[in-house]
Design an enzyme around this catalytic site. Sequence first.
Site, short mmCIF file in Angstrom:
data_model
loop_
_atom_site.label_atom_id
_atom_site.label_comp_id
_atom_site.label_asym_id
_atom_site.label_seq_id
_atom_site.Cartn_x
_atom_site.Cartn_y
_atom_site.Cartn_z
CE LYS A 202 -6.01 -1.47 2.42
NZ LYS A 202 -6.10 -1.17 1.09
CB CYS B 114 -9.63 1.43 2.54
SG CYS B 114 -8.87 1.27 1.23
#
Length: 421
Positions: free
Chosen positions: A218, A272
Amino acid sequence: MKPRGHHVNTKTVAVIGLGYIGLPTAAILASNGVRVIGVDVSDRHVDAVNRGEVPFVEPDLATHVAGGVSQGMLSAQKDTPHANTYIVAVPTPFKDGYAADLSYIDAATDAIIPQLRGGELIILESTSPPGATQHLADRVLAARPDLSLDGSGERPVVHFAHCPERVLPGRVMIELVTNDRIIGGLTVEAAERARDLYEVFCDAELHLTDATTAEMAKLTENSFRDVNIAFANELSVIADKLGIDVFELIELSNKHPRVNILQPGPGVGGHCIAVDPWFIVSAVPDEARLIRTAREVNDHKPEVVLAKVKERADRFKEPVIAALGLAFKPDIDDLRESPALGITKQLAERHPDAHILAVEPNIDELPGVLVGQAHVSLESTEDAIKRADIVVLLVDHREFKHLDRSLLAEKAVIDTRGVWR
């Protein structure tokens, strides 16, 4: 289409954290026949869910929440219950020095620990630095020596896995179903049990690996995007120095069959891309040189925008500045790590004699960081532009894209998104 969780024990799933990821995950599970209890520290979120409503903007989420609540498959509360499976979806911001702040994960874990009886699956969905899932497991097992990872000493097993979210705000309910997922377990059985749960709603491929690789995957995805955005943002600064329209430059460069430069903007925001690369830098600071530089380029871009505004504001005694957009991306109300919000805050602080007209079509009141400053107000798009001397486009919301351009006549315009070229 995959079989829908035909052999998974999903009697009750507790989703810890009913934010931008946790609530959609809870809702999609409930819509697929899983009994879900959502847990959150916020009375506002808990009360909204129990009314069948949503506390933030996300297309299609309201339908799933309302359906899950009306069918008795979704409810919310502040206390952590016993459940067969726990999904931890709490924030993971960074501390000073950009090290990951795991305090929210720790708090969620501590609330789960007394509820464990053995046999439960704990899935960490929060975007996390390498080793966070092991950290969670170590915390559980230190507090509960009667439990184990592998059944050693005939102690009941608790399973631990990491399944990072990889959805786009504004498309979350679609991408929960259609995007591939990476599932990393501390054991093979943990990964397989987590896969069985996600098969309940995910039609895409589910890729099994170990937990640390899943955590790093990720971070790698978002660092790749951050580096590419940094290239575009740095190119925009260079183009300004050379008197070139960077948007035309990129459009022409992208005519090459193997070139695909992204679009520059006023910075990078969200939960993010603006955060995750720092987790890699913090873990291996001497090696992550390119990733660090990209973060620094993107973090500096708001200063470039502020300098452009100052150049124009200095021409007025009491400038009226319209800041169009506060969210971190178009057509949502998510303000997390938003460069647009940060720029607007800095405009207010650096120009005390100016009137700052903030425009954000997706919210109804000024964000807390702007409250209390008498010269800042939340305005409609047209009113702000009519009153403004300087118009700064920070977010390419649909309302701004379709604006009557005649309103911009005789305004000093700073278009950080290339919408009004």
